[in-house]
Structures are given as C-alpha cells and as structure tokens.
Scaffold this active site. Structure first.
Site, PDB file in Angstrom:
ATOM      1  N   GLY A  14       0.925  -1.268   0.246  1.00 31.88           N
ATOM      2  CA  GLY A  14      -0.022   0.062   0.062  1.00 31.88           C
ATOM      3  C   GLY A  14       0.991   1.143   0.171  1.00 31.88           C
ATOM      4  CB  SER A  15       4.174   2.266  -1.022  1.00 34.17           C
ATOM      5  OG  SER A  15       4.569   1.822  -2.214  1.00 34.17           O
ATOM      6  CG  ASN A  16       1.870   3.286  -5.696  1.00 37.91           C
ATOM      7  OD1 ASN A  16       2.205   4.196  -6.378  1.00 37.91           O
ATOM      8  ND2 ASN A  16       2.441   1.820  -5.918  1.00 37.91           N
ATOM      9  NE  ARG A  67     -10.542 -14.097 -13.262  1.00 37.22           N
ATOM     10  CZ  ARG A  67      -9.417 -13.860 -12.323  1.00 37.22           C
ATOM     11  NH1 ARG A  67      -9.191 -12.662 -11.745  1.00 37.22           N
ATOM     12  NH2 ARG A  67      -8.273 -14.643 -12.546  1.00 37.22           N
ATOM     13  CG  MET A  92      -1.238  -8.280  -6.277  1.00 33.64           C
ATOM     14  SD  MET A  92      -0.330  -7.648  -7.609  1.00 33.64           S
ATOM     15  CE  MET A  92       0.896  -8.964  -8.188  1.00 33.64           C
ATOM     16  NE  ARG A  93      -8.474 -12.228  -7.412  1.00 30.62           N
ATOM     17  CZ  ARG A  93      -8.371 -13.656  -7.694  1.00 30.62           C
ATOM     18  NH1 ARG A  93      -7.017 -14.174  -7.446  1.00 30.62           N
ATOM     19  NH2 ARG A  93      -9.129 -14.205  -8.336  1.00 30.62           N
ATOM     20  CG  LEU A  95     -10.663  -5.416 -11.947  1.00 31.63           C
ATOM     21  CD1 LEU A  95     -10.398  -4.038 -11.916  1.00 31.63           C
ATOM     22  CD2 LEU A  95     -11.214  -5.862 -11.016  1.00 31.63           C
ATOM     23  CG  ASN A 109      -2.984  -1.077 -12.819  1.00 36.71           C
ATOM     24  OD1 ASN A 109      -2.632  -1.261 -11.727  1.00 36.71           O
ATOM     25  ND2 ASN A 109      -2.117  -1.837 -13.791  1.00 36.71           N
ATOM     26  CG  HIS A 111       2.650  -2.397 -15.271  1.00 33.91           C
ATOM     27  ND1 HIS A 111       2.601  -3.570 -14.444  1.00 33.91           N
ATOM     28  CD2 HIS A 111       3.509  -2.723 -16.027  1.00 33.91           C
ATOM     29  CE1 HIS A 111       3.347  -4.496 -15.054  1.00 33.91           C
ATOM     30  NE2 HIS A 111       3.834  -3.818 -16.131  1.00 33.91           N
TER      31      HIS A 111
HETATM   32  C1  GRF Z   1       3.438  -1.281  -7.378  1.00 34.56           C
HETATM   33  O1  GRF Z   1       4.948  -1.522  -7.929  1.00 34.56           O
HETATM   34  C2  GRF Z   1       2.732  -1.036  -8.533  1.00 34.56           C
HETATM   35  O2  GRF Z   1       3.154  -0.471  -9.650  1.00 34.56           O
HETATM   36  C3  GRF Z   1       2.146  -2.621  -8.820  1.00 34.56           C
HETATM   37  O3  GRF Z   1       2.263  -3.090  -7.566  1.00 34.56           O
HETATM   38  C4  GRF Z   1       3.046  -2.460  -6.507  1.00 34.56           C
HETATM   39  C5  GRF Z   1       2.336  -2.254  -5.420  1.00 34.56           C
HETATM   40  O4  GRF Z   1       2.997  -1.504  -4.454  1.00 34.56           O
HETATM   41  N1  GRF Z   1       1.030  -2.408  -9.519  1.00 34.56           N
HETATM   42  P1  GRF Z   1       2.368  -0.995  -3.339  1.00 34.56           P
HETATM   43  O5  GRF Z   1       1.283  -1.927  -2.487  1.00 34.56           O
HETATM   44  O6  GRF Z   1       1.708   0.514  -3.708  1.00 34.56           O
HETATM   45  O7  GRF Z   1       3.535  -0.667  -2.417  1.00 34.56           O
END
Ligand code: GRF
Length: 220
Positions: A14-16, A67, A92-93, A95, A109, A111
């Site tokens: 969850g750093s983002n 799903r 990580m799913r 959709l 998203n 990536h």
């Molecule tokens: C990030 O590298 C994002 O780009 C990818 O999964 C990772 C998630 O990191 N989709 P965080 O959980 O936001 O720290």
C-alpha cells in the site's frame, strides 16, 4: 473541478495508497479516499488506510465462487461509499468486464514498467532479465487485458549496471508515487478526456489536455 471521490483497491503493502493519502493531507491533490478494499486480509495497506481515518474493508476473493460474485461485492462497497473513480494500487486480481462496466473508463492502474513492455507480475525482474537500459512506470486506464489499457502517462527510469531487482524496484517505486499523484491531479482537473467513438481496434482515444504526459529521465 469537483473533488475526486476515490475507491482504492489493494492487495499488499500500500505504498501507492500512502502516496495518495499523503498528497491529499498535504493539500496537493483535490481528492478523498472514500474506501480502501483489499482482497488479502493481511495486506499492510489496510492499516495505512485506518491510520488516515479511511474505511478499510477486506473482501477476500477466496470467499467467492468465481470472479464475478467477488467483483459484485467490491462494486457494492465502492458504490455504498460514493466512489466515482477506482485506483488499483497493487491490486493483484484481473478485473472482468462486469467490474469495468460499473466504472466505465474510470479505473486507473499503476504498473512498474513502460507499457506495453513487461506486463504482469514482477515487471522489474523482467526488465533486468531482458537487459533493458531504461524502464519506468505507466499510469493507465484499465481494460480487459493485463496492463494493456489506454496510457495516461509514463515516466522513464534508467536501469543501472549494478542494479538488483530490489534497487531497481526502489527507484521505480519513488517514481510511481510521483507519477500516480501527478496523473490523479490531472484527472481531478478534468484534463483527461476519453473518446469512446468506435476505433478500428476498439481502443478509446484518450487525451490528457494541456500537459506533456511524460515525466523526465531520472538521473540519480
Ligand atoms: C507497485 O509496484 C505497483 O506499480 C504494482 O504493484 C506495486 C504495489 O506497491 N502494480 P504498493 O502496494 O503500492 O506499495
């Protein structure tokens, strides 16, 4: 423009998500995170949400047969909380069209690669294994594929000869946080336009008005 009403889907660290919460609390992003949903009960990101006073729900995909029932439960919680846009922040799913139809071209998203290169899991290791000299991150609208949707913005990061997967991932992650907040800001400002008129490959034409949607080469 109206405040962005966000739902954030996570599966892990969850750093983002934290970058979004921090940008909002510092007044750098005109948005509210209405709810965070994790499909993994142990996701550390859930605590980040709670610490920021944001409702954090677990909807474990393993509790559903297939799903679509899982997604219907997620859609229902997002709607209950008044979410208008959905951010996949390490979710990580994949959709299905059912979910995408509930938030048409309003699912974003991030990536950790320059799409269309290195889709799917461990894009950082893929870039290293390929011997790429640059990689980067992409913020895109989500379509039915894996990391294939219309690109909103990209940011370029060098791959250094001494890089390990971890050092490259750390350099990318800092840039991810920056790019995600920048793009959400553009969405909040109403700069993102999606033209759904039929195109030969059924891909909508996405315009980001008034900005150059590329963050520069990182030199550190
Ligand atoms: C990030 O590298 C994002 O780009 C990818 O999964 C990772 C998630 O990191 N989709 P965080 O959980 O936001 O720290």
């Amino acid at each position: 423009m109206a405040t962005l009403e966000l739902g954030v889907l996570i599966s892990g660290r969850g750093s983002n998500l934290q970058a979004i919460l921090d940008a909002i609390s510092r007044g750098k992003l005109d948005a509210r995170v209405r709810v965070v949903i994790s499909n993994c009960p142990a996701a550390p990101g859930l605590e980040r949400a709670r610490s920021a006073g944001v409702p954090a729900n677990v909807i474990d995909h393993r509790d559903f047969r297939g799903r679509e029932p899982f997604e219907l439960a997620v859609i229902s919680v997002l709607r209950e909380h008044g979410c208008e846009w959905v951010v996949l922040a390490g979710f990580m799913r994949v959709l299905t069209p059912t979910f995408l139809a509930a938030f048409p071209w309003r699912v974003i998203n991030i990536h950790p690669a320059l799409c269309p290169a290195f889709p799917g899991v461990d894009a950082q290791a893929q870039a290293l294994a390929y011997g790429s000299r640059v990689t980067g991150c992409t913020v895109h609208l989500v379509d039915r594929g894996v990391d294939t949707g219309p690109i909103l913005a990209q940011s370029v990061v060098p791959v250094l000869s001494e890089d390990t997967r971890e050092s490259l991932a750390a350099r990318l992650l800092a840039r991810e946080h920056e790019l995600l907040i920048t793009v959400l800001g553009w969405v909040a400002e109403g700069r993102v336009e999606v033209d759904c008129r039929p195109t030969p490959d059924e891909r909508p034409l996405v315009t980001v008005r008034g900005v150059v949607p590329v963050l520069g080469l990182c030199t550190e």
